[in-house]
Design a protein around this motif. Structure first.
Motif, PDB file in Angstrom:
ATOM      1  N   UNK B  92       0.776  -1.078  -0.195  1.00  0.00           N
ATOM      2  CA  UNK B  92      -0.403   0.140   0.038  1.00  0.00           C
ATOM      3  C   UNK B  92       1.211   0.961   0.103  1.00  0.00           C
ATOM      4  N   UNK B  93       1.946   1.373   1.131  1.00  0.00           N
ATOM      5  CA  UNK B  93       2.903   2.412   0.741  1.00  0.00           C
ATOM      6  C   UNK B  93       3.182   3.000  -0.547  1.00  0.00           C
ATOM      7  N   UNK B  94       3.236   1.516  -1.208  1.00  0.00           N
ATOM      8  CA  UNK B  94       4.722   1.816  -3.163  1.00  0.00           C
ATOM      9  C   UNK B  94       3.964   2.411  -3.324  1.00  0.00           C
ATOM     10  N   UNK B  95       2.347   2.032  -3.929  1.00  0.00           N
ATOM     11  CA  UNK B  95       1.087   2.032  -4.346  1.00  0.00           C
ATOM     12  C   UNK B  95       0.638   3.543  -4.671  1.00  0.00           C
ATOM     13  N   UNK B  96       0.741   3.870  -2.575  1.00  0.00           N
ATOM     14  CA  UNK B  96       0.761   5.791  -2.458  1.00  0.00           C
ATOM     15  C   UNK B  96       1.835   6.099  -2.959  1.00  0.00           C
TER      16      UNK B  96
END
Lengths: 213, 819
Positions: B92-96
């Protein structure tokens, strides 16, 4: 750091007797090989000690209702928690001679145990001096397994100190420390000097022990 | 673009520490950080985002201590769900943030692998497989194995990562200030191991700060053929009022990281004490430094847990003695599972300066795979030399390669299609340098041309499996000159041409050449020297033979490989002095006095009884040979050995002889027995054994020295000891007692905690082997304690167990074993 010869002989069952030349030479040989192989390391941390309503102790890393530990730490608001080891090389030496020469393995065991004791004493002496400069006094070190202080506290203590990652002490399923020449202990930090003198073997109440000093 | 492609285009950066940041957020001492993946997923995600925003390209999941020992299958959280959550938080961090790779983090299990600890190698693999399986399924981009201090556990983690996923694998180890891992490995040995296993990126992390890591990083860069990653701590730790603080700030950290980048580090990041600020500054300081040029160092190298051995410099000595061919005593040891005998042969060769030990335990009628596994496990736990796994049994080969703690030498492959198809996949999977024999379906070529052609074919086929030339040692093969006068010449030409024309490394089993000739040592030594001069990289020899070592040492001097002749002088100067003394003695000796008589006069040879009483292990064997000239073995045992042992035993009981002396006598007696046994075997007779005794250290206890002492003493009194080892489950003790109908069982326990399993073992024995008498011993036991757990006898020391065993036998009327 050198092993106390009298301690080595005591572990070997000599009591107060002197060793003959062959055994004396063997101990010296073991000492040499051990100091080559040993990688002494330690971790320590000061923690607040809480006494809970039910009389048990909580230092953050573990909780215990050990009466003996409670007595040793009476009047202490803080503790110094330590873990120390002679390292994996010593276990390799012990295994090696366990296979190649039983006599040497036995003498090596005794010498390594004395060396570990000497290392702990050296560490404690250093801390004692350091704390005395701040006007604080250290109680004798007390290890899981002494009296009613259960070995099961070992896990919390080692995890809290990150002793696995930092100095390589691990536990077996049966709560034995590996490398085998490792020690964990809790040391009370006190504002007054009493109860701070008795150390080592004499702290134990088993007065009929064959190996007692 | 995957991470392996990106890292070749521009410098990439890892994230920094997790633990101290979580503590700031409220993680309590002793609390497991991995639980926060489920308890506070937003905090973990924010932490990852902070690193990505600071310029990290790779973020590591919060799974460092995630394993089934901390999170039991029936506990509040399972390994699987925590791994899934951890990867989810990072994804999720990578996508954000719109960039970045998720590295599934694997740390040490917290348990030590057998034989030093109690975690079996395969169990360690399975612990890691569980995390890898869940993490890969949840969408990790790569696997980072980090903070490893034990090469054996590291190997288990790498195998799990490779066998359970197709993700790129990065692996970093932790060194102390001397550049050693916790269990003794160094930069070269771990590089050999990891490259052999096909790890994509190797490196260093934790333990030290970037300044202290510089020399070790340089060393790693100089030997590694794959990119090097370095994730140091934020300097060296010190305790400040009970809190750990590090001695340099983020600016100093970044400056030191720049030096690491300039020294050849490929990928940079941080470990304990580092924060997004450290990573941001490191990136700012280092992103403009050009990436180092990656080159294959072309090193031919094998390793043990502790060190590497390289080929191509000083010729390597491979000790050939662990091999049953033509050795009846060795065969007997294999049949009797006498591993100590084999270990002693290994230790002797190490003392004779072997660099590598060949291990061949093939014998018709034994399970070679199981025996190979046992011997390799035992050898690598007792000696620190790399091993050469020598077998034609593919199952034994794979087993040994899997459990070997390092990068092994493998003996062997050849030009036959079928053999290459079996061996090369193993080499690719487990790593290793493989000995390649110059023969194929058409046999052994008679000419050097023919052998070179086979060598070329082997190189080419290996390449198709992804195995480089550097990982092959060509064995030019050496035929007996007694049957083929040109045999040696063809071999030597092949050795030279592999070096000169193919640029390859070579190995030879030297001793074959003299087959069928008298005084084989002469021929072997001369041939060895000629082969060395023709460029031989490694000789498989008997290092205990003085002639071979003399040739070898002289070769090093004469080819300028022994600086200032220091090695030679160190070894032989004292020998020169000895020689002079001997000569003088000879010249002054009485005309009719033989050397033997002179030695007897000086009292150097003493009687057998004296050897045992004084515990003189070295002279005991010789003394019993001497005694055999006067008498037969049984008489010697009954009239000299047993009385001597009794005398020592009585002294021990009386407190005039102490444990080390008792043991020296026992070992002297054992050495004497070995000689007497041989004589009895030659005469067709055998010593009558006393009854069987089962010995074991109970489940949970791995202290076995006390049990081993009892074993040696009982064996000296001719008891037929069946030693089940240590950490033995109750059911194993019961089963053996039943199948052997053993009348006596000895159990040992050192710890209060393991007396419980002793009690359990006794209970089960009473149930299923009611005839057996049970003696117990060990540090925590007392007579009362022994009584309370139902033992027949408490033995306070080893002599007490011998006495009890003798009394049991008497009561049984020696051979009667009740059923």
């Amino acid at each position: 750091m050198t092993a106390d010869r009298r301690e080595v002989l005591r572990y070997l069952g000599y009591g107060g007797h002197a060793a003959d030349e062959a055994v004396t030479v063997l101990i010296a040989e073991c000492e040499n090989e051990l100091s080559e192989a040993a990688t002494p390391r330690f971790v320590s941390q000061m923690l607040l000690l809480r006494r809970l309503m039910d009389g048990s102790l909580d230092c953050g890393f573990f909780r215990t209702d050990s009466k003996k530990l409670s007595k040793t730490l009476s009047g202490c608001g803080q503790v110094l928690v330590m873990a120390a080891t002679l390292g994996a090389g010593v276990d390799r030496l012990l295994a090696r001679y366990g296979r190649l020469s039983l006599t040497k393995a036995v003498v090596m065991q005794a010498t390594a145990a004395a060396l570990m004791e000497a290392y702990c004493n050296e560490l404690c002496t250093g801390w004692r001096e350091e704390y005395e400069r701040k006007g604080l006094y250290l109680r004798p070190r007390f290890s899981p397994g002494y009296g009613d202080f259960p070995l099961s506290c070992q896990e919390g203590l080692l995890n809290g100190l990150q002793a696995g990652k930092r100095i390589g002490i691990t536990l077996t399923e049966g709560s034995l420390m590996m490398p085998s020449k490792s020690v964990t202990a809790v040391i009370g930090i006190s504002e007054n000097k009493e109860f701070c003198t008795v150390t080592g073997c004499e702290i134990c109440e088993k007065t009929d022990c064959a190996y007692r000093r | 673009m995957n991470v392996l492609e990106l890292m070749k285009i521009r410098r990439i950066f890892f994230d920094g520490g997790t633990g101290s940041l979580l503590q700031e957020k409220g993680l309590k001492p002793g609390e497991f950080p991995e639980t926060w993946n489920l308890l506070y997923p937003h905090i973990i995600e924010d932490l990852h985002r902070a690193y990505l925003d600071a310029g990290a390209d790779v973020i590591t999941t919060n799974t460092f201590g995630l394993n089934r020992f901390k999170f039991k299958p029936d506990g509040e959280w399972t390994v699987r769900e925590l791994a899934k959550a951890a990867v989810g938080n990072a994804r999720r961090a990578v996508e954000a943030c719109g960039h970045g790779y998720v590295a599934l983090d694997l740390g040490p299990t917290g348990r030590l692998l057998a034989p030093y600890g109690d975690l079996a190698f395969e169990d360690a693999c399975s612990v890691y497989r569980e995390v890898v399986g869940a993490g890969a399924a949840a969408g990790a981009d790569l696997i980072i194995i980090e903070t490893m201090g034990d090469s054996y556990e590291l190997k288990a983690a790498v195998l799990a990562a490779k066998e359970c996923s197709h993700l790129p694998v990065f692996a970093t180890v932790t060194l102390d200030e001397k550049g050693k891992m916790l269990t003794g490995g160094d930069v070269e040995s771990v590089t050999a191991l990891l490259e052999g296993l096909g790890v994509d990126v190797i490196g260093l992390n934790c333990g030290l700060g970037p300044i202290q890591l510089l020399p070790f990083l340089k060393k790693m860069v100089s030997v590694a053929s794959v990119p090097v990653l370095v994730n140091p701590n934020a300097g060296l730790p010190r305790s400040d009022n009970g809190h750990t603080v590090y001695d340099i700030d983020s600016n100093a950290f970044a400056a030191a990281m720049k030096k690491l980048a300039e020294a050849g580090a490929f990928i940079l990041g941080g470990c304990c004490g580092t924060t997004p600020d450290h990573i941001q500054k490191t990136r700012a300081w280092c992103s403009d430094i050009p990436l180092p040029v990656l080159e294959d160092k072309g090193r031919t190298v094998v390793s043990s847990y502790s060190h590497a051995v390289t080929f191509g410099g000083r010729p390597v000595l491979v000790g050939e003695r662990i091999n049953p061919t033509g050795k009846p005593r060795f065969k007997q040891a294999l049949r009797e599972h006498d591993i100590s005998y084999i270990l002693n042969i290994g230790a002797a060769q190490q003392e004779s300066r072997a660099d590598v030990l060949d291990v061949n335990v093939g014998l018709p009628g034994i399970d070679e795979a199981a025996m190979m596994e046992t011997v390799v496990t035992e050898l690598q736990s007792v000696l620190d030399l790399p091993l050469q796994i020598d077998t034609s049994d593919v199952k034994a080969m794979e087993r040994a390669m899997r459990i070997y703690n390092g990068k092994p030498l493998i003996n062997s492959v050849n030009g036959k299609k079928e053999v290459m198809e079996q061996i090369f996949p193993l080499v690719k999977h487990y790593g290793g340098v493989v000995v390649a024999l110059c023969l194929d379906e058409d046999g052994i070529p008679e000419t050097a041309d023919g052998r070179i052609a086979v060598a070329k074919k082997i190189y080419k086929t290996a390449e198709s499996y992804g195995i480089a030339k550097k990982d092959i040692l060509i064995d030019a093969l050496c035929m007996a000159v007694s049957s083929d006068k040109n045999g040696a010449l063809v071999t030597l030409e092949t050795v030279r041409r592999v070096r000169d024309e193919l640029g390859g490394q070579t190995v030879l089993g030297v001793s074959n050449v003299s087959f069928g000739l008298p005084m084989r040592e002469h021929i072997n030594a001369a041939f060895f020297l000629m082969a060395l001069q023709n460029g031989l990289s490694a000789g498989i020899i008997n290092p205990n033979l003085e002639a071979m070592m003399a040739v070898y040492d002289s070769f090093l001097v004469l080819t300028a490989k022994d600086e200032n002749c220091a090695g030679y002088v160190g070894r032989y100067a004292s020998r020169e002095a000895e020689k002079k003394t001997r000569q003088e003695k000879k010249e002054t000796a009485l005309p009719n006095g033989s050397e033997k008589a002179a030695r007897l006069d000086t009292g150097q040879v003493s009687g057998l009884k004296k050897s045992i009483l004084r515990g003189m292990i070295q002279t005991a064997g010789e003394a019993s040979r001497e005694a055999l000239r006067q008498s037969d073995a049984l008489t010697i045992i009954n009239e000299e050995m047993i009385p001597a042992l009794d005398e020592v035993g009585k002294g021990f009981e009386a407190g005039t002889v102490f444990l080390p002396q008792l043991l020296m006598s026992a070992e002297a007696a054992r050495a004497a027995f070995a000689v007497l046994k041989e004589s009895m075997a030659a005469g067709g007779g055998a010593q009558k054994k006393r009854s069987k005794v089962i010995l074991a250290t109970v489940k949970g206890d791995i202290h076995d020295i006390g049990k081993n002492i009892v074993k040696v003493l009982l064996e000296n009194y001719s008891f037929d000891v069946i030693d089940l080892g240590r950490d033995v489950a109750p059911e194993t003790v019961v089963e053996r007692t039943v199948t052997e109908h053993a009348p006596l069982v000895g159990l040992s326990a050192l710890m209060t905690t393991t007396v419980v399993s002793m009690e359990e073992t006794i209970r089960r024995l009473r149930d299923r082997a009611p005839w057996a008498r049970i003696m117990v011993g060990g540090a925590v036991l007392t007579r009362e304690y022994a009584d309370s757990i139902g033992a027949d006898m408490y033995c306070k020391d080893a002599m007490a167990s011998v006495k009890f065993a003798l009394s049991c036998e008497e009561a049984l009327g020696v051979k009667e074993i009740p059923m």
